[in-house]
Design a protein around this motif. Structure first.
Motif, mmCIF file in Angstrom:
data_model
loop_
_atom_site.group_PDB
_atom_site.id
_atom_site.type_symbol
_atom_site.label_atom_id
_atom_site.label_comp_id
_atom_site.label_asym_id
_atom_site.label_seq_id
_atom_site.Cartn_x
_atom_site.Cartn_y
_atom_site.Cartn_z
ATOM 1 N N LYS A 82 -3.979 -1.668 8.973
ATOM 2 C CA LYS A 82 -3.162 -0.955 9.950
ATOM 3 C C LYS A 82 -1.876 -0.496 9.272
ATOM 4 C CE LYS A 82 -4.812 -2.803 14.323
ATOM 5 N NZ LYS A 82 -4.451 -3.386 15.630
ATOM 6 N N GLY A 83 -1.454 0.704 9.595
ATOM 7 C CA GLY A 83 -0.283 1.275 8.937
ATOM 8 C C GLY A 83 -0.664 2.225 7.822
ATOM 9 N N SER A 84 -1.949 2.201 7.426
ATOM 10 C CA SER A 84 -2.401 3.126 6.384
ATOM 11 C C SER A 84 -2.889 4.417 7.025
ATOM 12 C CB SER A 84 -3.529 2.504 5.557
ATOM 13 O OG SER A 84 -4.721 2.385 6.319
ATOM 14 N N GLY A 85 -2.731 5.518 6.317
ATOM 15 C CA GLY A 85 -3.225 6.792 6.818
ATOM 16 C C GLY A 85 -4.733 6.793 6.911
ATOM 17 N N SER A 86 -5.372 6.085 5.984
ATOM 18 C CA SER A 86 -6.826 6.001 5.976
ATOM 19 C C SER A 86 -7.333 5.402 7.279
ATOM 20 C CB SER A 86 -7.287 5.146 4.786
ATOM 21 O OG SER A 86 -8.690 5.103 4.703
ATOM 22 N N ALA A 87 -6.712 4.310 7.717
ATOM 23 C CA ALA A 87 -7.123 3.667 8.971
ATOM 24 C C ALA A 87 -6.851 4.574 10.163
ATOM 25 C CB ALA A 87 -6.390 2.339 9.138
ATOM 26 N N ALA A 88 -5.723 5.274 10.128
ATOM 27 C CA ALA A 88 -5.369 6.160 11.239
ATOM 28 C C ALA A 88 -6.387 7.287 11.394
ATOM 29 C CB ALA A 88 -3.970 6.735 11.024
#
Length: 331
Positions: free
Chosen positions: A159-165
């Motif tokens: 969470k907090g990563s662009g990949s996860a978003a």
């Protein structure tokens, strides 16, 4: 005799004056030297986890700028990813870094991950490259399509990563999110959990090739799942700031044919209060022939580096004054 004595006195007087002159110059020079040392400016460049492509890229930028621009010292900062990067800029905890176009879009509007936390001080510096959303599994799982992920354990990154978003947004838009057992492991933990059989798949963003995937396929039979045309269209119609992406044969040794997926734009952003000349000098060395060569040797993705002005205009992201100055002089 008197003449000799007079000459001796004059000579002694001149010597003493010269010594006084020398001693008086030393204190003047020392503060100047100290002042020059104090002129050096230090800046942090937010990237990603150490296993990610952004950390490699940021380290390349830091090494180039620190070595070529007098008075500037740039350090690559390890973070959870682009969402955290922008949050750190908003709270003045870092100076500049990587973002996705979608992340910047949400930040300046106070939407998505930045709901109720609108950040109007974000400025664009350059377009770096496009990145792929990689859907990763192993041959032994028997998973070959996105539909096969239903009911499976899948990590989409911290969470907090662009990949996860982006991964979470994609899965929700195409109707898969509620059918998958989602976890938010780091990229390194995702890969090790997949190897150990604790995960069925994971999703990771990055420009091809992603270092973590090269490492994975060196010991296991890796499979990259394609995104079917219908889901690609559904996602890109809903999120026009994202892009189509095809992972080419040769991108990874395990690929026998190109893999269609979706991608995102990777951009360099900075706080609006970073001095104009700092950004200008960084761009000047990075876009030079020597600078481009250095960066491309660090990571091939830098071959795609461009001003990106049209992309920034598309999402209404204002250019940093230092970028405006550099691009106006180098059209």
């Amino acid at each position: 005799m008197k003449k000799r004595m007079l000459l001796f006195i004059v000579f002694a007087l001149l010597v003493s004056l010269s010594l006084v002159g020398c001693s008086s110059e030393t204190p003047k020079d020392e503060p100047q030297a100290q002042e020059k040392k104090q002129e050096k400016q230090y800046f942090s460049f937010a990237s990603s986890g150490q296993g990610g492509t952004f950390y490699v890229a940021a380290s390349g930028i830091a090494g180039l700028v620190s070595g070529e621009v007098d008075g500037l010292e740039v350090t690559a900062e390890v973070t959870k990813g682009v969402v955290e990067n922008v949050r750190l800029m908003a709270s003045n905890q870092t100076d500049m870094g990587f973002s996705y176009g979608s992340t910047a879009y949400e930040a300046i509007r106070g939407e998505g991950d930045f709901a109720n936390n609108k950040y109007e001080g974000l400025r664009a510096v350059a377009n770096i490259h496009d990145g792929a959303l990689n859907f990763v599994t192993l041959k032994k799982t028997g998973i070959t399509t996105l539909d096969d992920l239903k009911g499976k354990k899948v990590s989409i990154g911290p969470k907090g990563s662009g990949s996860a978003a982006v991964a979470e947004d994609f899965l929700k838009i195409v109707g898969l999110f509620d059918d998958i057992e989602i976890s938010y492991l780091s990229f390194s933990d995702s890969a090790s959990s997949l190897r150990d059989g604790h995960l069925d798949a994971f999703i990771i963003g990055g420009n091809t090739p992603v270092p973590a995937l090269i490492e994975l396929e060196s010991t296991h039979d890796m499979v990259l799942l394609p995104v079917d045309d219908a889901r690609r269209k559904t996602f890109l119609d809903a999120r026009p700031y994202h892009v189509e992406y095809t992972i080419p044969v040769g991108g990874y040794k395990s690929l026998q044919e190109p893999v269609k997926t979706v991608g995102y734009t990777v951009i360099w952003v900075a706080r609006d209060d970073i001095p104009e000349e700092v950004i200008y000098k960084m761009l000047k060395v990075m876009f030079s022939e020597k600078g481009r060569g250095y960066l491309e040797n660090t990571q091939a993705a830098f071959k795609e580096m461009s001003p990106g002005i049209e992309r920034f205009e598309k999402i209404n992201l204002e250019l940093h004054p230092g970028a405006k100055k550099f691009y106006s002089e180098n059209k």
